[in-house]
Write a protein that holds these residues in place. Structure first.
Motif, PDB file in Angstrom:
ATOM      1  N   VAL A 154      -1.736  -3.470  -0.803  1.00 49.25           N
ATOM      2  CA  VAL A 154      -2.482  -4.669  -1.181  1.00 49.25           C
ATOM      3  C   VAL A 154      -3.010  -5.308   0.090  1.00 49.25           C
ATOM      4  O   VAL A 154      -2.259  -5.516   1.050  1.00 49.25           O
ATOM      5  CB  VAL A 154      -1.598  -5.677  -1.933  1.00 49.25           C
ATOM      6  CG1 VAL A 154      -2.441  -6.838  -2.460  1.00 49.25           C
ATOM      7  CG2 VAL A 154      -0.855  -5.013  -3.063  1.00 49.25           C
ATOM      8  N   ARG A 170      -7.510  -6.457  -2.760  1.00 50.94           N
ATOM      9  CA  ARG A 170      -7.704  -5.134  -3.336  1.00 50.94           C
ATOM     10  C   ARG A 170      -6.375  -4.392  -3.339  1.00 50.94           C
ATOM     11  O   ARG A 170      -5.621  -4.399  -2.365  1.00 50.94           O
ATOM     12  CB  ARG A 170      -8.732  -4.335  -2.519  1.00 50.94           C
ATOM     13  CG  ARG A 170      -9.009  -2.927  -3.084  1.00 50.94           C
ATOM     14  CD  ARG A 170     -10.020  -2.202  -2.235  1.00 50.94           C
ATOM     15  NE  ARG A 170      -9.532  -2.044  -0.869  1.00 50.94           N
ATOM     16  CZ  ARG A 170     -10.327  -1.897   0.185  1.00 50.94           C
ATOM     17  NH1 ARG A 170     -11.655  -1.919   0.043  1.00 50.94           N
ATOM     18  NH2 ARG A 170      -9.810  -1.766   1.393  1.00 50.94           N
ATOM     19  N   VAL A 171      -6.118  -3.727  -4.471  1.00 53.47           N
ATOM     20  CA  VAL A 171      -4.897  -2.933  -4.634  1.00 53.47           C
ATOM     21  C   VAL A 171      -5.326  -1.472  -4.771  1.00 53.47           C
ATOM     22  O   VAL A 171      -6.215  -1.146  -5.559  1.00 53.47           O
ATOM     23  CB  VAL A 171      -4.093  -3.368  -5.886  1.00 53.47           C
ATOM     24  CG1 VAL A 171      -2.786  -2.595  -5.972  1.00 53.47           C
ATOM     25  CG2 VAL A 171      -3.829  -4.871  -5.864  1.00 53.47           C
ATOM     26  N   VAL A 179      -6.174 -10.747 -12.518  1.00 51.63           N
ATOM     27  CA  VAL A 179      -6.294  -9.297 -12.336  1.00 51.63           C
ATOM     28  C   VAL A 179      -7.477  -8.867 -13.182  1.00 51.63           C
ATOM     29  O   VAL A 179      -7.518  -9.116 -14.388  1.00 51.63           O
ATOM     30  CB  VAL A 179      -5.013  -8.582 -12.790  1.00 51.63           C
ATOM     31  CG1 VAL A 179      -5.209  -7.069 -12.741  1.00 51.63           C
ATOM     32  CG2 VAL A 179      -3.831  -9.007 -11.925  1.00 51.63           C
ATOM     33  N   LYS A 229      -1.917  -3.010  -9.730  1.00 49.14           N
ATOM     34  CA  LYS A 229      -2.194  -4.459  -9.781  1.00 49.14           C
ATOM     35  C   LYS A 229      -1.116  -5.193 -10.582  1.00 49.14           C
ATOM     36  O   LYS A 229      -0.699  -6.291 -10.216  1.00 49.14           O
ATOM     37  CB  LYS A 229      -3.573  -4.704 -10.403  1.00 49.14           C
ATOM     38  CG  LYS A 229      -4.738  -4.075  -9.632  1.00 49.14           C
ATOM     39  CD  LYS A 229      -6.067  -4.415 -10.250  1.00 49.14           C
ATOM     40  CE  LYS A 229      -6.243  -3.807 -11.644  1.00 49.14           C
ATOM     41  NZ  LYS A 229      -6.186  -2.352 -11.658  1.00 49.14           N
ATOM     42  N   LEU A 239      -7.631 -10.138  -8.010  1.00 51.85           N
ATOM     43  CA  LEU A 239      -7.026  -8.880  -7.577  1.00 51.85           C
ATOM     44  C   LEU A 239      -7.744  -7.758  -8.303  1.00 51.85           C
ATOM     45  O   LEU A 239      -7.813  -7.753  -9.540  1.00 51.85           O
ATOM     46  CB  LEU A 239      -5.533  -8.837  -7.899  1.00 51.85           C
ATOM     47  CG  LEU A 239      -4.644  -9.833  -7.153  1.00 51.85           C
ATOM     48  CD1 LEU A 239      -4.491 -11.114  -7.949  1.00 51.85           C
ATOM     49  CD2 LEU A 239      -3.276  -9.222  -6.879  1.00 51.85           C
ATOM     50  N   THR A 240      -8.286  -6.830  -7.545  1.00 52.59           N
ATOM     51  CA  THR A 240      -9.023  -5.721  -8.134  1.00 52.59           C
ATOM     52  C   THR A 240      -8.469  -4.403  -7.622  1.00 52.59           C
ATOM     53  O   THR A 240      -7.701  -4.357  -6.666  1.00 52.59           O
ATOM     54  CB  THR A 240     -10.524  -5.819  -7.788  1.00 52.59           C
ATOM     55  OG1 THR A 240     -10.676  -5.739  -6.365  1.00 52.59           O
ATOM     56  CG2 THR A 240     -11.112  -7.138  -8.285  1.00 52.59           C
TER      57      THR A 240
END
Length: 554
Positions: free
Chosen positions: A516, A500-501, A485, A35, A27-28
Motif C-alpha cells: 500500500v 494504491r494497493v 475503497v 484493498k 483506496l484503489t
C-alpha cells in the motif's frame, strides 16, 4: 479523524504505514490486490468481529495500530472517561493477534477488552459496505436517525424525563393501590384483632405482676387457717390471759418468798410483751391474707385471657402492645389510603399531561424533519439514476415510551405507482447502495468529526452515476473524513488523498504480499488512467484522467 493506520503481518500485508488526511481518502487497486485487507485490519483494531485467521502466514503475530484525533466533546471521550483511561486529543488503539487466535488490546497503552474497543468504535467509525448497512436497513434505528436529522436531542431528553416521571408516578400509584387492596383483604381481621388488644389493653410487665399476685393469693388460702388458729391461741384469754393470771398469783406470793420469785416474774413480764408483739404480727399477717375470693378469680381470668391472646398471635404477652400499635398503624394507613391514592392519581394525570405535551412537541419536530428528509432525498436520487424512485418516511402512532409516541420506518418505491416498502425489499443491490448513499448524504449533512468508510459502494455503476456518487462522497467529506475503497475512476478522481494497493511476488515468486502506498500527483494520474484504460495506459487515458482530476493537460 483517523490519522494513521499501521499494519504489521496481517493477512497479505507484511508492513504498511498509512497516514490519512481530512476529506476524501480513496483506496484503489486491481481486484484481489488486498484493498479489503485494510478495512479488515482497521476493523480488527476497532474490535469488530471478522475473519478468524488474520495473522500473515509464517509470522509470530499480527499487529494493528490505529491513531485517531479527537476533537473537544467527541462522544468517544465519555467512553474513555468511564473506563478511566487518560487522554488529551489523541486516541491510540493497538491490538495484537497470534496464529492461535489469542488477542490482546491496548487503548492509550492501557490494557483493554474487545468490548471496550467496540464501544469506542461506535463513536469513531461508520462502515458502509456489502452487508454493513444494518443501521439504515433496520427499522429499529430509523427513529434515532430521524431524531438526529431533526436535531431533536433536547426535546428527546425532555420526553425521556417526562416518561421517567410518568413511570415513577404510575409505579407509586400501583404500589399504593396494591397495599390498600392487601389491607382491605385483611381489614376484618385487622379490626377484630386490634379491638381485642385494645379491649384487654395489655401493659408492659403486667404478666409478671399478675402471676405474682395470683401465686400469693393461692398461697394465702392454704396457710390462712393455721395462722388464724395461732392468732386465736395468742389473742384474748388464751396465752396472754393465762400468763397474766400467773403473774397476779405470783405477785401475791412474792413478798413471802423472800425474792425467790423475782426472776420468774421478770421473765413472765417479758413473755407478756413478746406475746403481744407476736399476736400483733400474726394479726397483721392474717389481715394481709384476708383476700376476697373474687379478686383471685378476676386476677386469674385476666392472666389467662392475656396468655390466650398471646398464643393466638404466636407472641409473648410482652409483645402484644407492639402488635396493637402495628395493627392500629395498618388501619390508619387503610383509612388514609383513599386520600393518598387520590393524590397519586392526580400526580399520574399531571405526569401524563406532561409526557403527552413533550411527546406531541417531539412528534411535530419529527414530522417536519420527515418532510425535509423526503425533499432532500428527492433531490439526491435523480443524479444517482434513481429519478423514478421515491423515498418516504412513515410515521405511525406507537404506545408511549421513552422515545415518545412515534414509530418511524424508512420506505421506498422504485417505480411510479408502486407501493412503498422496506428499502432492502424494493431495491436491487445496485439501487440499494445508491439509495443508502443518498440517505447518508442527507442524514450526515453538516455533521462534523465523523469517519465514514465506504467499501465499493460504486460497484456495478459507471459513467454519470459513478460521477454522481463521487460528488456525494466528496460532499460528505467536506465536514468530516471519508475513506472509500473504489474501482471507479470518477470516484477516485474526487479524492483528496489517494492510496494504491497492489500485489507483489516475493521470495522468487514463492509468496505474494500486498503493498500500500500513497500516490503523488503524477502517480495518481497514472493510476486513474489505468482504471480507465486497463493494463495498457494510453496518452488518451492519461488526458482523461487529468480531466477527471481537474489537472490541466501537460
Amino acid at each position: 479523524m483517523l490519522r494513521q493506520l499501521d499494519i504489521t503481518d496481517m493477512l497479505l500485508i507484511r508492513r504498511a504505514e498509512l497516514s490519512f488526511g481530512p476529506g476524501l481518502n480513496v483506496l484503489t487497486g486491481e481486484t484481489g490486490a488486498g484493498k479489503s485487507i485494510l478495512l479488515d485490519s482497521l476493523g480488527f483494531a476497532l474490535g469488530w468481529r471478522g475473519r478468524a485467521e488474520l495473522v500473515r502466514q509464517g509470522a509470530e503475530k499480527g499487529e494493528v495500530v490505529a491513531i485517531f484525533e479527537l476533537g473537544p466533546g467527541h462522544p468517544a471521550c465519555a467512553v474513555l472517561e468511564e473506563a478511566g483511561i487518560d487522554f488529551e486529543d489523541e486516541l491510540i488503539l493497538r491490538r495484537v493477534n497470534t496464529p492461535s487466535g489469542r488477542k490482546s488490546a491496548w487503548v492509550n497503552d492501557r490494557p483493554a477488552s474487545g468490548e471496550l474497543l467496540r464501544r469506542l468504535s461506535e463513536h469513531l467509525v461508520e462502515l458502509h459496505g456489502q452487508g454493513d448497512d444494518r443501521a439504515l436497513l433496520d427499522p429499529r434505528s430509523h427513529l434515532a436517525l430521524l431524531d438526529a436529522f431533526a436535531d431533536a436531542q433536547e426535546p428527546l431528553v425532555a420526553v425521556r424525563m417526562a416518561w421517567s416521571s410518568l413511570r415513577a408516578t404510575r409505579k407509586a400509584l400501583a404500589e399504593a393501590e396494591a397495599r390498600a387492596e392487601a389491607l382491605r383483604e385483611e381489614e376484618e381481621y385487622l379490626r377484630h384483632a386490634a379491638a381485642e388488644i385494645e379491649e384487654l389493653s395489655p401493659q408492659p410487665g403486667e404478666e409478671e405482676a399478675l402471676d405474682t399476685a395470683r401465686r400469693s393469693m393461692q398461697a394465702g388460702v392454704r396457710i390462712r387457717e393455721d395462722i388464724a388458729r395461732a392468732h386465736a391461741a395468742l389473742a384474748g384469754d388464751a396465752a396472754e390471759g393465762l400468763t397474766m393470771d400467773a403473774i397476779r398469783w405470783l405477785e401475791g406470793a412474792a413478798e413471802a418468798a423472800e425474792g425467790r420469785l423475782d426472776a420468774p416474774l421478770e421473765a413472765l413480764s417479758r413473755a407478756v410483751d413478746a406475746l403481744g408483739e407476736a399476736e400483733q404480727g400474726v394479726a397483721e399477717a392474717l389481715d394481709a391474707l384476708n383476700y376476697d375470693p373474687s379478686e383471685l378469680e378476676r386476677t386469674e381470668e385476666r392472666l389467662f385471657a392475656l396468655r390466650a391472646l398471646a398464643r393466638k398471635h404466636g407472641l409473648s404477652i410482652e409483645e402484644l402492645p407492639a402488635l396493637g400499635q402495628d395493627l392500629s398503624a395498618k388501619l390508619e394507613a387503610l383509612d388514609a389510603s383513599e386520600g393518598d391514592i387520590d393524590t397519586l392519581r392526580r400526580e399520574v394525570s399531571a405526569a401524563e399531561e406532561g409526557f403527552e405535551s413533550a411527546a406531541t412537541h417531539l412528534s411535530g419536530l419529527r414530522r417536519a424533519a420527515a418532510t425535509r428528509l423526503e425533499a432532500a432525498m428527492a433531490t439526491e436520487l435523480p443524479p444517482l439514476k434513481l429519478e423514478r424512485a421515491r423515498f418516504t418516511v412513515q410515521i405511525d402512532e406507537a404506545p408511549g415510551g421513552p422515545t415518545g409516541l412515534d414509530m418511524v420506518r424508512f420506505a421506498a418505491a422504485t417505480n411510479p405507482g408502486a407501493p412503498a416498502g422496506p428499502l432492502e425489499k424494493v431495491a436491487s443491490g445496485g439501487e440499494l447502495s445508491r439509495f443508502l448513499l443518498a440517505l447518508k448524504v442527507c442524514l450526515h449533512a453538516g455533521a462534523e468529526g465523523q469517519i465514514l468508510i465506504f467499501d465499493e459502494i460504486d460497484r456495478g455503476v459507471g459513467g454519470a452515476t459513478a460521477d454522481a456518487i463521487g460528488r456525494r462522497l466528496s460532499r460528505l467529506a467536506e465536514s468530516g473524513q471519508v475513506l472509500v475503497v473504489t474501482h471507479s475512476p470518477q470516484v477516485a478522481a474526487r479524492g483528496a488523498h489517494h492510496f494504491r494497493v497492489r500485489k507483489e511476488e516475493t521470495d522468487g515468486g514463492a509468496g505474494t504480499l500486498s503493498q500500500v502506498a500513497p500516490l503523488a500527483a503524477a502517480e495518481r494520474v497514472e493510476e486513474i488512467a489505468r482504471m480507465l484504460a486497463g493494463a495498457d495506459v494510453t496518452a488518451e487515458a492519461k488526458a482523461a484522467a487529468e480531466a477527471l482530476i481537474g489537472t490541466p493537460p501537460a
